[in-house]
Design an enzyme around this catalytic site. Structure first.
Site, PDB file in Angstrom:
ATOM      1  CB  CYS A 169      -5.162  69.485  40.732  1.00  0.00           C
ATOM      2  SG  CYS A 169      -7.192  69.412  41.637  1.00  0.00           S
ATOM      3  CG  ASP A 209      -8.420  61.497  39.177  1.00  0.00           C
ATOM      4  OD1 ASP A 209      -8.230  62.199  40.780  1.00  0.00           O
ATOM      5  OD2 ASP A 209      -7.728  62.826  38.687  1.00  0.00           O
ATOM      6  CG  ASP A 210      -8.853  60.033  45.105  1.00  0.00           C
ATOM      7  OD1 ASP A 210      -7.843  59.188  45.297  1.00  0.00           O
ATOM      8  OD2 ASP A 210      -8.999  60.558  46.042  1.00  0.00           O
ATOM      9  CD1 TRP A 220     -14.389  72.145  45.751  1.00  0.00           C
ATOM     10  CD2 TRP A 220     -16.296  72.284  44.761  1.00  0.00           C
ATOM     11  NE1 TRP A 220     -13.997  70.846  43.983  1.00  0.00           N
ATOM     12  CE2 TRP A 220     -16.295  71.363  45.241  1.00  0.00           C
ATOM     13  CE3 TRP A 220     -17.823  72.300  45.163  1.00  0.00           C
ATOM     14  CZ2 TRP A 220     -16.989  70.366  43.555  1.00  0.00           C
ATOM     15  CZ3 TRP A 220     -18.304  71.204  44.783  1.00  0.00           C
ATOM     16  CH2 TRP A 220     -18.531  69.752  44.009  1.00  0.00           C
ATOM     17  NE  ARG A 247     -12.854  65.375  47.673  1.00  0.00           N
ATOM     18  CZ  ARG A 247     -12.168  64.465  47.095  1.00  0.00           C
ATOM     19  NH1 ARG A 247     -11.042  63.821  47.299  1.00  0.00           N
ATOM     20  NH2 ARG A 247     -13.008  63.676  46.006  1.00  0.00           N
ATOM     21  CG  ASN A 283      -8.740  66.627  46.854  1.00  0.00           C
ATOM     22  OD1 ASN A 283      -9.790  67.784  46.643  1.00  0.00           O
ATOM     23  ND2 ASN A 283      -8.817  66.001  46.354  1.00  0.00           N
ATOM     24  CG  ASP A 285     -12.594  69.365  41.479  1.00  0.00           C
ATOM     25  OD1 ASP A 285     -11.899  69.165  41.031  1.00  0.00           O
ATOM     26  OD2 ASP A 285     -13.052  69.337  43.038  1.00  0.00           O
ATOM     27  CE  LYS A 311      -6.513  66.145  39.333  1.00  0.00           C
ATOM     28  NZ  LYS A 311      -7.930  65.277  38.480  1.00  0.00           N
ATOM     29  CD1 TRP A 312       0.459  68.804  45.314  1.00  0.00           C
ATOM     30  CD2 TRP A 312       2.091  67.143  44.074  1.00  0.00           C
ATOM     31  NE1 TRP A 312       1.225  68.430  46.411  1.00  0.00           N
ATOM     32  CE2 TRP A 312       2.024  68.045  45.863  1.00  0.00           C
ATOM     33  CE3 TRP A 312       3.710  66.737  44.359  1.00  0.00           C
ATOM     34  CZ2 TRP A 312       3.501  67.458  46.647  1.00  0.00           C
ATOM     35  CZ3 TRP A 312       4.232  65.974  45.078  1.00  0.00           C
ATOM     36  CH2 TRP A 312       4.752  66.414  46.497  1.00  0.00           C
ATOM     37  CG  ASP A 313      -6.576  67.407  44.121  1.00  0.00           C
ATOM     38  OD1 ASP A 313      -6.496  68.786  44.529  1.00  0.00           O
ATOM     39  OD2 ASP A 313      -7.433  66.472  43.792  1.00  0.00           O
TER      40      ASP A 313
END
Ligand code: GLA
Length: 632
Positions: free
Chosen positions: A408, A248-249, A81, A325, A362, A430, A358-360
């Protein structure tokens, strides 16, 4: 249900070799599609069970190639990461060697790409065989050196926990492997892959269309924002020439940190101070496009979705699932989960003026188990998950053709040709630190074009490393990608705003050159003092050379750039940072810069020029090379 390369009939022809096992009534079709213009052969395999019994497939390579070992070295990309795609080159030895991912995603750790190079191969000389997987899940790429010094090279779905049960009359399709060959060194392999991905992998409206310059609020606010704050960022960004604002988030459910809310894709109107539609409309009214962050594969234990459907999360019944996370992952192998996500996200996107997502995702997948599969079929889970993801992406991209999707994976954990089929660009890492990004983008450049690499200018001290780099260096690095900003614009000085305006105008001016030109790695960030790359117009009329000092020395060894892709017989002028506006205090400019004199393409290719010295830590220079009328 798999992503697949595509072409006009005249651009590609396919050979199918059918192998038949009469004892088992099994038919295996080896498919080779030849893309002559790009020197790429794609290969996949179809296994058809014509018998009456069940067959268990434990390994299904997409390609297998046998050749003599010509002192091969293997070039791979590894990382972690925030440290993705660092180059590694090592000699093949006897026995097995290779790379793989068993994390359910193509991964930060190993990248689904390998090149075999003849021992003395350089950027410009030597033979190279390349393979990359058009696939976003577990993979294996292996080279086995035999007793007679031959190499068996294979790439395919990861065998880690894999077992597919193929019933009578059923077929199994492997993902595509993208193979290429170059006898002109590593650069030619890169050129083949860049052209192939641009022409035969990336689809949709944004394949050739100009992509907007964006500003993302993540590093500016993290979870702590209001609707007013977002509008203020968008307003200020518009003044600087930025075209798209990305929220974003943190805008949905109960999401004030990374431990809650994932899965509840309903706007937090209290936090936004209005409805999502109103917020998006306010931003659009400011003259900006509106974009939004989503992580549809994620689910928090502290979410309404989890409270209602705990069985939708991946995990082994009766065992405590492993958090990463602070979150779990939804079981995308299930059709009911896929359908729910398609419906919820469609409703969300359908109700707002949105042009970017934005398709994340995590986290990687562990506790691999689906409640929908019986125990004999759990070996299918990881592949079914990826097929489920592809189905969701196919439906959503079809439904919303106006939306630019950016992939992402907790940074660059799912950066592969499979995802690029649905999303023309992917967030690179990141790490936004300009110097760290040099190695990450250098690694990615072996297989992927600049237009695929999500890059942003962020604040200093950098949030991941604490390093301070000049704004011009951050701009130069971000221009080796899709280019955008991720910082609190209200904290910028007037001087910085002026510089950003200039960066944007440089990027807009050279957009086609940067995004469609031919890419060359000139020096490596892993050696020496200065990383240099070049993008040349395919017709040889112009080139942009970017140089970033990753290490500053007193009395430095000169960094020479031999410019590629120019016309030998034509004349060129060199422009430093556009038009000499940059101050160059107390130093003598190297040959070619000071007087605007003309230099021939042949001279620039053979003799080149010397990059001006660094005048500050982490100095960057952009050198524009432009054809000029011939001077006697
Ligand atoms: C991941 C992404 C970041 C940001 C955060 C939000 O880490 O890579 O860019 O979107 O998620 O939680």
């Amino acid at each position: 249900g798999l992503p697949t390369s595509f072409a006009e009939e005249s651009e590609c022809s396919t050979l199918e070799i059918v192998c038949q096992d009469s004892l088992l009534n099994l038919k295996v079709t080896l498919s080779y599609s030849v893309f002559e213009n790009e020197d790429v052969i794609t290969r996949h395999v179809v296994v058809a069970n014509g018998g009456k019994d069940i067959i268990r497939i434990e390994k299904a390579a997409s390609m297998s190639l046998d050749m003599d070992n010509r002192d091969f070295e293997m070039l791979t990309l590894h990382g972690s990461w925030a440290r993705e795609r660092h180059k590694q080159r090592r000699k093949l030895g006897a026995g097995y060697q290779g790379i793989s991912s068993g994390r359910g995603e193509s991964s930060h750790q190993n990248h689904p790409f390998m090149a075999l190079l003849t021992g003395s191969c350089t950027q410009e000389q030597g033979e190279v065989y390349g393979v990359q997987m058009m696939y976003s899940g577990n993979f294996d790429i292996q080279a086995e050196v035999s007793q007679f010094n031959s190499v068996r090279w294979q790439a395919g779905i990861g065998t880690n926990d894999f077992c597919w049960v193929l019933g009578p009359e059923e077929r199994f399709y492997t993902p595509e492997a993208l193979l290429t060959y170059s006898d002109e060194g590593i650069d030619k392999m890169t050129a083949n892959y860049h052209a192939f991905i641009k022409n035969h992998v990336i689809r949709g409206k944004y394949k050739d269309k100009k992509r907007p310059i964006l500003i993302n609020n993540w590093e500016a606010t993290y979870f702590h924002f209001t609707g007013e704050k977002l509008v203020a960022i968008a307003k200020e960004a518009k003044k600087l020439g930025i075209e798209l604002f990305v929220m974003d988030d943190g805008w949905f459910g109960k999401r004030e940190d990374d431990c809650s809310g994932l899965g509840d894709w309903f706007p937090n109107e209290k936090k936004l101070g209005c409805t999502l539609k109103e917020l998006a409309e306010r931003i659009v009214a400011e003259g900006m496009q509106f974009g939004i962050w989503l992580e549809p594969e994620g689910i928090s234990e502290d979410s309404d979705l989890y409270r209602c459907r705990p069985d939708w999360a991946v995990g082994v019944p009766g065992r405590k699932p492993c958090l990463s996370r602070g979150q779990l992952i939804l079981d995308f192998s299930r059709k009911d989960v896929q359908d729910y996500i398609i419906e919820r996200i469609s409703e969300l996107l359908g109700g707002i003026p949105v042009t970017y997502v934005k398709w994340d995702c995590n986290r990687a997948i562990c506790d691999k188990f689906s409640r929908m599969l019986d125990s004999s079929r759990q070996g299918e889970f990881a592949h079914r998950y990826v097929l489920g993801l592809y189905r969701v992406l196919e439906k959503l991209t079809e439904k919303f053709p106006q939306i630019l999707f950016e992939g992402c994976g907790g940074g660059g954990g799912r950066f592969d040709a499979g995802l690029l089929y649905y999303m023309p660009q992917i967030w690179g890492s990141d790490t936004t630190d300009a110097i760290e990004r040099l190695s990450i983008q250098y690694g990615a450049s072996f297989g992927y074009p600049v237009s695929a690499m999500g890059t942003h200018v962020s604040m200093v001290p950098n949030h991941q490393t604490g390093r301070v780099t000049p704004l011009s260096t951050r701009g130069c690095m971000a221009m080796a990608g899709t280019f955008g900003y991720e910082l609190d614009i209200s904290k910028l000085t007037q001087e910085e705003k002026t510089e950003i305006r200039e960066q944007i105008s440089i990027f807009q001016k050279h957009y086609t050159l940067i995004q469609r030109g031919d890419y060359y790695r000139i020096t490596s960030p892993l050696e020496g003092t200065c990383t240099v790359w070049e993008i040349a117009d395919p017709s040889g009329r112009e080139a942009l050379v970017s140089a970033v000092y990753h290490h500053v020395q007193a009395n430095p060894v000169p960094v020479r750039v031999k410019v590629q892709g120019l016309k030998d017989e034509a004349d060129y002028q060199l422009f430093l940072n556009e038009d000499f506006k940059e101050k160059y205090p107390g130093k003598r400019l190297p040959y070619g810069f000071a007087s605007g004199e003309a230099i021939s393409g042949a001279s620039l290719r053979q003799f080149g020029f010397v990059v001006p010295e660094a005048v500050n830590g982490f100095q960057a220079w952009q050198i524009y090379v432009k054809e000029c009328p011939h001077q006697a």
